[in-house]
Design an enzyme around this catalytic site. Sequence first.
Site, short mmCIF file in Angstrom:
data_model
loop_
_atom_site.label_atom_id
_atom_site.label_comp_id
_atom_site.label_asym_id
_atom_site.label_seq_id
_atom_site.Cartn_x
_atom_site.Cartn_y
_atom_site.Cartn_z
N GLY A 76 1.94 -3.80 4.02
CA GLY A 76 1.72 -3.46 2.97
C GLY A 76 2.11 -2.01 2.80
O GLY A 76 1.34 -1.52 3.87
N PRO A 77 2.49 -1.71 1.55
CA PRO A 77 2.07 -0.23 0.99
C PRO A 77 0.75 -0.46 0.24
O PRO A 77 -0.06 -1.42 0.61
CB PRO A 77 3.57 -0.65 -0.68
CG PRO A 77 3.43 -1.64 -0.77
CD PRO A 77 3.27 -3.07 0.89
N PRO A 78 0.17 0.97 0.24
CA PRO A 78 -1.06 1.18 0.00
C PRO A 78 -1.80 0.48 -1.50
O PRO A 78 -1.22 0.69 -2.46
CB PRO A 78 -1.18 3.35 -0.40
CG PRO A 78 -0.08 3.55 0.59
CD PRO A 78 0.95 2.25 0.50
N GLY B 275 -4.09 -4.69 -1.41
CA GLY B 275 -5.41 -5.16 -1.38
C GLY B 275 -4.78 -5.80 0.53
O GLY B 275 -6.09 -6.84 0.33
N LYS B 276 -5.24 -5.01 0.72
CA LYS B 276 -4.92 -5.69 2.85
C LYS B 276 -6.22 -5.98 3.08
O LYS B 276 -6.49 -6.38 3.56
CB LYS B 276 -3.86 -4.59 3.93
CG LYS B 276 -2.92 -4.71 3.01
CD LYS B 276 -1.79 -3.80 4.20
CE LYS B 276 -2.13 -2.50 3.73
NZ LYS B 276 -1.68 -1.57 2.54
N GLU C 116 14.22 11.58 -26.16
CA GLU C 116 13.82 10.03 -25.78
C GLU C 116 14.40 9.14 -26.37
O GLU C 116 14.57 8.21 -26.56
CB GLU C 116 12.36 10.40 -26.30
CG GLU C 116 10.96 11.41 -25.77
CD GLU C 116 11.22 10.54 -23.99
OE1 GLU C 116 11.94 9.88 -23.85
OE2 GLU C 116 11.31 11.76 -23.05
N ASP D 224 14.58 13.34 -15.54
CA ASP D 224 16.36 12.23 -15.10
C ASP D 224 17.20 12.63 -14.49
O ASP D 224 17.62 11.19 -13.87
CB ASP D 224 16.56 12.53 -16.21
CG ASP D 224 15.89 12.16 -17.90
OD1 ASP D 224 14.76 11.12 -17.11
OD2 ASP D 224 15.70 12.49 -19.07
P1 ADP Z 1 -4.92 -1.59 0.78
O1 ADP Z 1 -3.83 -2.49 0.83
O2 ADP Z 1 -4.64 -0.36 0.98
O3 ADP Z 1 -5.78 -1.78 2.15
P2 ADP Z 1 -7.20 -2.66 -1.19
O4 ADP Z 1 -7.06 -3.89 0.15
O5 ADP Z 1 -8.39 -0.85 -0.01
O6 ADP Z 1 -6.00 -1.90 -0.10
O7 ADP Z 1 -7.08 -2.24 -2.13
C1 ADP Z 1 -7.87 -1.70 -2.73
C2 ADP Z 1 -8.66 -1.79 -3.70
O8 ADP Z 1 -7.30 -2.32 -5.19
C3 ADP Z 1 -9.52 -2.65 -4.55
O9 ADP Z 1 -10.69 -3.22 -4.01
C4 ADP Z 1 -9.42 -4.31 -5.32
O10 ADP Z 1 -10.32 -3.40 -5.90
C5 ADP Z 1 -7.96 -3.99 -6.24
N1 ADP Z 1 -6.40 -4.93 -5.30
C6 ADP Z 1 -5.72 -4.42 -4.37
N2 ADP Z 1 -5.18 -5.89 -4.83
C7 ADP Z 1 -6.02 -6.58 -5.37
C8 ADP Z 1 -5.15 -7.71 -5.56
N3 ADP Z 1 -3.79 -8.88 -5.20
N4 ADP Z 1 -6.61 -8.90 -5.91
C9 ADP Z 1 -6.91 -7.72 -6.74
N5 ADP Z 1 -7.66 -6.55 -6.45
C10 ADP Z 1 -6.78 -6.41 -5.65
ZN ZN Z 2 14.34 11.95 -20.41
#
Ligand code: ADP
Ligand code: ZN
Length: 664
Positions: free
Chosen positions: A256-258, A261-262, A479, A555
């Site tokens: 998943g994207p950065p 929450g991975k 705007e 834009d």
């Molecule tokens: P990555 O997917 O890049 O590993 P992280 O797990 O490090 O991302 O997420 C960074 C921070 O974002 C977490 O420590 C948390 O605080 C917040 N976060 C991201 N996704 C969630 C989620 N689904 N629920 C709660 N907090 C989240």
């Molecule tokens: Zn504009």
Amino acid sequence: MNGDMNRRRNWTIYIIVVIGMMLIVNMFIMPKLLEPQIVTVDYGSFLKLVERKDVAIVEIEQQQINFILKRDLPEVLQRQLEAREQNGGVVEPAPEDEQRTSPTTEEVLNPLAGFQARRSTPIYQTSRVEDSELVNRLFVAGVVFQQVFPQQMNPLMSFFVTFLLPILLFIGLGQLLNRQLAKRMGGMGGGAGALQFGKANARVYVPDEANKKTFADVAGEEEAKEALSEIVDFLHDPKRYNDIGAKCPKGVLLVGPPGTGKTLLAKAVAGEAQVPFFSISGSEFVQMFVGMGASKVRDLFEQANAKAPCIVFIDEIDTIGKRRDSGGPVSNDEREQTLNQLLTEMDGFEDNKGVVILAATNRPDSLDPALLRPGRFDRRVPVELPDLAGREAILRVHAKNIKLAGDIDFASLARQTAGTSGAELANLVNEAAMHAVRHGRQAVTQRDLEESVDVVVAGTAKTSAVIDPEEKRIVSAHEIGHALVAAELSGHAPVQKITIVPRTSGALGFTMQAETADKYLYSREELLARVKTLLGGRAAEELVFGSITTGASNDIEKATQLVRDMIMRYGMSEKFGMMGMATRSNVYLGGDQQLTISAETEAAVDREVVRVLAECYEEAKEIIAANRGKLEELSAFLLERETISGDEFMAIYGRDQVAAAVTK
Ligand code: ADP
Ligand code: ZN
Ligand code: MG
């Protein structure tokens, strides 16, 4: 713990240095200091001195002869020598009580031993010459003489000094260097005990109770949580699964994207599972030397196998799992070996032993296909950007940690933050808390949260910037132009808020459109409406002021990209039909496009983009022209208020509409 180790190492170094200095002093400096005064003479002079009976004591060594002159001897000794001569050359043992004051026989016979401490006594030296008469001459002259042999060291001692000591020194030095290097290259592995080359410094992750994460801390991402809790369940109660014949998945890949929450999910798994949890980052396998990474992988799996059932988490696995053939001109041996070792190890352990590999990446398409085949990472768990409900849930989870004032409309906040990741939402809540403190509030209000939405979307407000009034008028017309076109084109999301407060990101204002629900499919009309909305700002500028500004650059960029995507990716142009024109990779990190079309087609696409954009712009201008009066009214209102909400906009925009409907 780390500081402790450091201190101990400092002590070791200190002690080694002290011992080394002592050795040097003992072996080289002390003997020099204690060395008696030595006078070198030629052999002839020596013989002369013997003949003249000036010589008292002679020591014959292998290479040289040392001797002491009578006149240099202390009185007592001189007398004793005389007595010896009168006695026919024999030394009488001294009577008991005299022994303490006068030199002993030992001292007389071992002159150097006796006089070494007395540095004032000069010792003469001459090199030894083949001289068969020497003994005779000395005897006749009544000299005390003896031959000495080079001092033999104690065999045990000499073995120690010449053989063991250097080896020990080298081993000690090696150890020290080794530890330093391992420290430097092993990355973060504090507290992992003895650090050595090729050791995986995976930490057995023991979440302390205070910071323990559970699935409850992860909002949204229900599918991912479900997939992972199944695995946790398997590890707790393998029998239930084994009875049916189900095998535990070996590898689970979180993609998943950065910031979605991975890593957080992995921590939650660690918190939920009652089994050991090893955590290591892919970058920790990347080593300076070929083969080191591979041996780290081997070590990691050895540890894991010993602790099975357990979970091994490899974060950012793309660092070691890159596709092997895409290395470019320089092959990366070390990385390949590490990957190969990983592949082997994942095949190596048996299915039911209970070692589950959890890995996370945001570049799944760069991973080696061999890594992704069933039997290795056979499960792929997408952790996507949160949807509307997910965003609301994430905001709620993080809002639990801050003090809130009164009712907060989380749903509205979630609507305003389409496309943001969990990490950004967590950051948003924190920004709101900071904002509240900055403004001297005790708790976070809805306004703080709204303000930090703007910060996340467009950067912090530049309150200090002084904007020319004329420029402000242009910006507000621009705007309002966006908002008017959006409102006119039915089916498009209503306006959430409009502001002309400049932002640190460089934007002079923005119009925020909010979706009421998540949308995954967009029709051609919707996309075109969006393009027209984007161009509405410039259209308003042109119509109201008769001139155009640089304010529309963002834009234009977005509109062009959208039209290009419609043609090249969505098959939404009559001219090209459904021809696929580009392949996309790296979708989670912005996306890279590679064109698969000829140069002529590309040029034709460009012409088509120009045509569509021009058409949309014309239409946007028509819409603005038809609503000219409203545009003036609304932009004057915005100019005065600087920020207006969607409701305020709709109130003015809808007034005539309602009136028109009534008169009809
Ligand atoms: P990555 O997917 O890049 O590993 P992280 O797990 O490090 O991302 O997420 C960074 C921070 O974002 C977490 O420590 C948390 O605080 C917040 N976060 C991201 N996704 C969630 C989620 N689904 N629920 C709660 N907090 C989240
Ligand atoms: Zn504009
Ligand atoms: Mg991460």
